[in-house]
Design a protein around this motif. Structure first.
Motif, PDB file in Angstrom:
ATOM      1  N   MET A  17      -3.374 -42.492  -3.753  1.00  0.00           N
ATOM      2  CA  MET A  17      -4.137 -41.505  -4.143  1.00  0.00           C
ATOM      3  C   MET A  17      -3.579 -40.158  -4.262  1.00  0.00           C
ATOM      4  O   MET A  17      -2.656 -39.652  -3.417  1.00  0.00           O
ATOM      5  CB  MET A  17      -5.156 -40.810  -2.834  1.00  0.00           C
ATOM      6  CG  MET A  17      -6.193 -40.590  -3.744  1.00  0.00           C
ATOM      7  SD  MET A  17      -7.410 -39.920  -2.874  1.00  0.00           S
ATOM      8  CE  MET A  17      -7.299 -38.121  -2.293  1.00  0.00           C
ATOM      9  N   ALA A  18      -3.607 -39.815  -5.705  1.00  0.00           N
ATOM     10  CA  ALA A  18      -3.043 -38.674  -6.260  1.00  0.00           C
ATOM     11  C   ALA A  18      -4.273 -37.336  -7.131  1.00  0.00           C
ATOM     12  O   ALA A  18      -5.105 -37.970  -6.873  1.00  0.00           O
ATOM     13  CB  ALA A  18      -1.607 -38.736  -7.239  1.00  0.00           C
ATOM     14  N   LEU A  19      -3.550 -36.474  -6.538  1.00  0.00           N
ATOM     15  CA  LEU A  19      -4.736 -34.831  -6.908  1.00  0.00           C
ATOM     16  C   LEU A  19      -3.570 -34.305  -8.630  1.00  0.00           C
ATOM     17  O   LEU A  19      -2.433 -34.613  -9.152  1.00  0.00           O
ATOM     18  CB  LEU A  19      -4.444 -33.853  -6.430  1.00  0.00           C
ATOM     19  CG  LEU A  19      -5.205 -32.295  -6.138  1.00  0.00           C
ATOM     20  CD1 LEU A  19      -6.179 -32.499  -6.778  1.00  0.00           C
ATOM     21  CD2 LEU A  19      -4.484 -31.781  -5.560  1.00  0.00           C
ATOM     22  N   ILE A  20      -4.747 -35.138  -9.175  1.00  0.00           N
ATOM     23  CA  ILE A  20      -4.074 -34.877 -11.038  1.00  0.00           C
ATOM     24  C   ILE A  20      -5.421 -34.316 -11.688  1.00  0.00           C
ATOM     25  O   ILE A  20      -6.020 -33.685 -11.872  1.00  0.00           O
ATOM     26  CB  ILE A  20      -4.369 -36.316 -11.803  1.00  0.00           C
ATOM     27  CG1 ILE A  20      -4.229 -37.639 -11.165  1.00  0.00           C
ATOM     28  CG2 ILE A  20      -4.316 -36.302 -13.150  1.00  0.00           C
ATOM     29  CD1 ILE A  20      -2.143 -37.786 -11.452  1.00  0.00           C
ATOM     30  N   VAL A  21      -4.282 -33.222 -13.008  1.00  0.00           N
ATOM     31  CA  VAL A  21      -4.860 -32.036 -13.960  1.00  0.00           C
ATOM     32  C   VAL A  21      -4.510 -32.563 -14.981  1.00  0.00           C
ATOM     33  O   VAL A  21      -4.175 -33.701 -15.434  1.00  0.00           O
ATOM     34  CB  VAL A  21      -4.336 -30.713 -13.879  1.00  0.00           C
ATOM     35  CG1 VAL A  21      -5.280 -29.861 -14.806  1.00  0.00           C
ATOM     36  CG2 VAL A  21      -5.061 -30.504 -12.334  1.00  0.00           C
ATOM     37  N   HIS A  22      -6.307 -33.364 -15.515  1.00  0.00           N
ATOM     38  CA  HIS A  22      -5.947 -33.450 -16.956  1.00  0.00           C
ATOM     39  C   HIS A  22      -6.423 -32.708 -17.983  1.00  0.00           C
ATOM     40  O   HIS A  22      -7.655 -31.660 -17.865  1.00  0.00           O
ATOM     41  CB  HIS A  22      -7.132 -34.823 -17.308  1.00  0.00           C
ATOM     42  CG  HIS A  22      -6.941 -35.749 -17.088  1.00  0.00           C
ATOM     43  ND1 HIS A  22      -7.238 -37.738 -17.222  1.00  0.00           N
ATOM     44  CD2 HIS A  22      -6.234 -36.353 -16.076  1.00  0.00           C
ATOM     45  CE1 HIS A  22      -6.892 -38.363 -16.810  1.00  0.00           C
ATOM     46  NE2 HIS A  22      -5.901 -37.711 -16.252  1.00  0.00           N
TER      47      HIS A  22
ATOM     48  N   GLY B 101      -9.362 -44.187  -7.820  1.00  0.00           N
ATOM     49  CA  GLY B 101      -9.029 -43.196  -6.705  1.00  0.00           C
ATOM     50  C   GLY B 101      -8.245 -41.762  -6.545  1.00  0.00           C
ATOM     51  O   GLY B 101      -7.713 -41.504  -5.794  1.00  0.00           O
ATOM     52  N   HIS B 102      -8.092 -41.454  -7.829  1.00  0.00           N
ATOM     53  CA  HIS B 102      -7.686 -40.483  -8.030  1.00  0.00           C
ATOM     54  C   HIS B 102      -8.546 -39.122  -7.972  1.00  0.00           C
ATOM     55  O   HIS B 102      -9.839 -38.818  -8.356  1.00  0.00           O
ATOM     56  CB  HIS B 102      -6.696 -39.923  -9.320  1.00  0.00           C
ATOM     57  CG  HIS B 102      -5.770 -40.705  -8.835  1.00  0.00           C
ATOM     58  ND1 HIS B 102      -4.206 -41.127  -8.347  1.00  0.00           N
ATOM     59  CD2 HIS B 102      -5.494 -42.168 -10.181  1.00  0.00           C
ATOM     60  CE1 HIS B 102      -3.669 -41.641  -8.689  1.00  0.00           C
ATOM     61  NE2 HIS B 102      -4.139 -42.542  -9.654  1.00  0.00           N
ATOM     62  N   GLN B 103      -8.078 -38.034  -6.888  1.00  0.00           N
ATOM     63  CA  GLN B 103      -8.696 -36.972  -7.475  1.00  0.00           C
ATOM     64  C   GLN B 103      -8.360 -35.737  -9.015  1.00  0.00           C
ATOM     65  O   GLN B 103      -7.175 -36.068  -8.733  1.00  0.00           O
ATOM     66  CB  GLN B 103      -8.474 -35.878  -5.577  1.00  0.00           C
ATOM     67  CG  GLN B 103      -9.021 -36.072  -4.685  1.00  0.00           C
ATOM     68  CD  GLN B 103      -8.447 -35.241  -3.710  1.00  0.00           C
ATOM     69  OE1 GLN B 103      -7.656 -34.694  -3.309  1.00  0.00           O
ATOM     70  NE2 GLN B 103      -9.536 -34.629  -3.073  1.00  0.00           N
ATOM     71  N   MET B 104      -9.851 -35.517  -9.189  1.00  0.00           N
ATOM     72  CA  MET B 104      -9.256 -35.287 -10.646  1.00  0.00           C
ATOM     73  C   MET B 104     -10.167 -33.967 -11.170  1.00  0.00           C
ATOM     74  O   MET B 104     -11.087 -33.309 -10.417  1.00  0.00           O
ATOM     75  CB  MET B 104      -9.887 -35.848 -11.331  1.00  0.00           C
ATOM     76  CG  MET B 104      -9.366 -37.436 -11.308  1.00  0.00           C
ATOM     77  SD  MET B 104      -7.753 -37.979 -11.591  1.00  0.00           S
ATOM     78  CE  MET B 104      -8.112 -37.036 -13.312  1.00  0.00           C
ATOM     79  N   VAL B 105      -9.079 -33.212 -11.279  1.00  0.00           N
ATOM     80  CA  VAL B 105     -10.001 -31.810 -12.081  1.00  0.00           C
ATOM     81  C   VAL B 105      -9.589 -32.045 -13.443  1.00  0.00           C
ATOM     82  O   VAL B 105      -8.700 -32.537 -13.732  1.00  0.00           O
ATOM     83  CB  VAL B 105      -8.852 -30.625 -10.999  1.00  0.00           C
ATOM     84  CG1 VAL B 105      -9.229 -29.190 -11.625  1.00  0.00           C
ATOM     85  CG2 VAL B 105      -8.738 -30.332  -9.755  1.00  0.00           C
TER      86      VAL B 105
ATOM     87  N   ALA C 269      -0.758 -25.778 -10.422  1.00  0.00           N
ATOM     88  CA  ALA C 269       0.167 -24.951  -9.660  1.00  0.00           C
ATOM     89  C   ALA C 269      -0.585 -24.527  -7.769  1.00  0.00           C
ATOM     90  O   ALA C 269      -0.397 -24.639  -6.863  1.00  0.00           O
ATOM     91  CB  ALA C 269       0.521 -24.136 -10.130  1.00  0.00           C
ATOM     92  N   ALA C 270      -1.921 -23.895  -9.043  1.00  0.00           N
ATOM     93  CA  ALA C 270      -2.633 -23.898  -7.275  1.00  0.00           C
ATOM     94  C   ALA C 270      -2.873 -24.062  -6.406  1.00  0.00           C
ATOM     95  O   ALA C 270      -2.857 -23.762  -5.448  1.00  0.00           O
ATOM     96  CB  ALA C 270      -3.499 -22.913  -8.213  1.00  0.00           C
ATOM     97  N   ILE C 271      -3.236 -25.679  -7.185  1.00  0.00           N
ATOM     98  CA  ILE C 271      -3.875 -26.747  -6.241  1.00  0.00           C
ATOM     99  C   ILE C 271      -3.328 -27.735  -5.816  1.00  0.00           C
ATOM    100  O   ILE C 271      -2.979 -28.728  -4.761  1.00  0.00           O
ATOM    101  CB  ILE C 271      -5.376 -27.813  -6.703  1.00  0.00           C
ATOM    102  CG1 ILE C 271      -5.203 -28.036  -7.813  1.00  0.00           C
ATOM    103  CG2 ILE C 271      -6.178 -26.159  -7.099  1.00  0.00           C
ATOM    104  CD1 ILE C 271      -6.154 -28.845  -8.038  1.00  0.00           C
ATOM    105  N   LYS C 272      -1.306 -27.368  -6.096  1.00  0.00           N
ATOM    106  CA  LYS C 272      -0.038 -28.029  -6.338  1.00  0.00           C
ATOM    107  C   LYS C 272      -0.477 -29.737  -6.354  1.00  0.00           C
ATOM    108  O   LYS C 272      -0.318 -30.743  -5.520  1.00  0.00           O
ATOM    109  CB  LYS C 272      -0.326 -28.031  -4.459  1.00  0.00           C
ATOM    110  CG  LYS C 272       0.786 -26.715  -4.051  1.00  0.00           C
ATOM    111  CD  LYS C 272       0.948 -26.605  -2.587  1.00  0.00           C
ATOM    112  CE  LYS C 272       0.926 -25.019  -2.671  1.00  0.00           C
ATOM    113  NZ  LYS C 272       0.854 -24.447  -2.455  1.00  0.00           N
ATOM    114  N   ALA C 273      -1.242 -29.440  -7.389  1.00  0.00           N
ATOM    115  CA  ALA C 273      -1.099 -31.252  -8.080  1.00  0.00           C
ATOM    116  C   ALA C 273      -0.503 -31.996  -8.379  1.00  0.00           C
ATOM    117  O   ALA C 273       0.926 -31.395  -8.200  1.00  0.00           O
ATOM    118  CB  ALA C 273      -2.309 -30.943 -10.043  1.00  0.00           C
TER     119      ALA C 273
END
Ligand code: ADP
Ligand code: ASP
Ligand code: MG
Length: 427
Positions: free
Chosen positions: A1-6, A33-37, A166-170
């Motif tokens: 699982m990763a933290l991803i920004v689109h 399964g990714h956390q998405m912003v 950057a702020a959420i260390k994606a």
């Protein structure tokens, strides 16, 4: 699982059908399964439409009060987008919540229409992610210390996305757009342009600052400062392509300068039509003139780019520089009223029919002769160079605007960028 920004640009958000596609694509990432912003732009044409309305009513001498309202107005395009995208995601069965910049908040300075992000409060975002929600945040905008809405300059949603990442260390920031990556030059101008598999961060920085609008310059600066991995890719692939394939597509902005990358002397060509040339004529040739001329321009809050001072003759010289086209009238006004009389110069003239063409490549560090090759190529096309500026990995020339496409195509050929064997691809 990763933290991803689109991030999705205006064309990608251009209709409800396209927004539905964006929602389906994001839903695919969530289900994997990714956390998405997600940071969308206004629907294509909307920011122009809003700014056009303001122009119809604008005062003749606009000041800060006007620019504040311009931001209040222009920021609404992105508010529409986030609301629609949240609804589309909910329809896909995904828990989603949207925020405007001020609700996060994304704090900026007060430079209306070109504000800079100062900090991002990540608490709300993190709480929603922890609750299993997709967080959708408006691009292009923030809020200043006085609670006023600000915008980040045209193309600013790229910067919002990278700053949030950057702020959420994606783990990665994926910039979805209407081309399938970063090309050797704008593929709309040179159809032979090729997509780069990778481009170094430094080259991307120069390409963006020299006019490649595929990424706003500040987004690349943020990526460099906070080491955010960025990938530029197409939003027009079918939304249901395998996620692994999608995650490897497009162009990666890399912080590594691999051996094979250095083989390409020139990696890309950028151009920009946004500047205008100002020349102060017949300036007395004595110490301090550059400071006097440019000091007055800086005091008027006008940025200067390429500068040239000619060799003096009979105690007088000409001094030229470029400014943003939108600032030309103001720059001429300042010079005419303050500088020309004070210096005893002959005249000041402006020319908006110029453009700047730049060749960019980290290979220039280890190769000599790029400049002469560039100048010979332009001479062979009969193109006169008006100004030149260089950095370690870039050479820019200012030329007549009517030769822009000719120059870009000729240079693209000259530096073998048309060819299919790309040392950068697969590097
Ligand atoms: P978005 O709305 O997705 O932010 P933009 O219009 O801002 O899209 O940026 C994408 C556009 O950038 C492309 O359509 C292309 O015309 C232009 N562009 C300029 N230079 C390049 C380049 N070197 N590589 C790819 N696209 C480029
Ligand atoms: N909507 C804004 C613009 O058109 C921001 C962006 O698209 O990045 O400039
Ligand atoms: Mg853009």
């Amino acid at each position: 699982m990763a933290l991803i920004v689109h991030k999705y640009g205006g064309t990608s958000m251009g209709s409800t059908e396209r927004i539905r596609n964006v929602a389906k694509r994001v839903a695919k990432w969530v289900r994997a399964g990714h956390q998405m912003v997600v940071v969308p732009s206004a629907m294509s044409g909307e920011t122009n439409r809003l700014l056009g309305l303001a122009k119809e009513l604008a005062p003749s001498k606009p000041g800060d009060a006007y620019y504040r309202e311009l931001d209040q107005l222009a920021s609404t395009g992105e508010q529409v987008s986030v609301g629609l995208l949240a609804i589309a995601l909910q329809t896909e069965g995904i828990d989603a919540v949207s925020y405007c910049g001020w609700q996060v908040p994304i704090r900026t300075n007060s430079a209306y229409t070109k504000a800079r992000i100062e900090s991002i409060d990540d608490r709300r975002i993190r709480a929603d992610l922890a609750a299993g929600k997709v967080v959708i945040i408006t691009g292009f905008q923030g809020v200043d210390a006085g609670g006023n809405i600000t915008t980040l300059g045209r193309g600013g949603s790229d910067t919002s996305a990278v700053a949030v990442a950057a702020a959420i260390k994606a783990d990665e920031c994926l910039i979805y757009t209407d081309v399938d990556g970063v090309y050797t030059t704008d593929p709309r101008v040179v159809p032979e342009a090729r997509r780069l598999e990778r481009i170094s961060f430094e080259e991307m920085l120069e390409m963006a600052s020299m006019g490649s609008k595929v990424l706003q310059i500040r987004s690349v600066e943020f990526a460099g400062k906070y080491r955010v991995p960025i990938r530029v890719l197409s939003s027009f692939t079918p939304w249901d392509i395998p996620i692994d394939e999608e995650a490897r597509s497009g162009t990666l902005i890399t912080f590594e300068e691999g051996e094979s990358m250095e083989q390409a002397v020139v990696s890309g060509i950028a151009f920009n039509r946004d500047e205008a040339k100002v020349s102060v004529l017949g300036v007395p040739d004595k110490p301090g003139i550059a400071a006097q001329i440019l000091g007055a321009v800086a005091d008027a809050n006008i940025d200067v780019d390429v500068i040239i001072q000619n060799v003096g003759k009979d105690g007088r010289t000409d001094f030229s520089f470029t400014v943003h086209r939108n600032d030309l009238a103001r720059a001429l006004d300042v010079l005419k009223t303050q500088v020309v009389p004070a210096l005893g110069a002959t005249d000041v003239v402006g020319d908006a029919r110029i453009c700047k063409v730049s060749v960019v490549g980290i290979g220039m560090r280890s190769h000599v002769g790029v400049a002469s090759r560039m100048f010979r190529c332009l001479a062979a096309e009969g193109i006169n160079i008006q100004m030149i500026s260089t950095s370690e990995i870039k050479i820019s020339v200012v030329i007549d605007e009517k030769y822009m496409e000719l120059a870009v195509r000729a240079l693209h050929r000259e530096f073998d960028l048309d060819q299919s064997t790309d040392t950068l691809q697969g590097a």
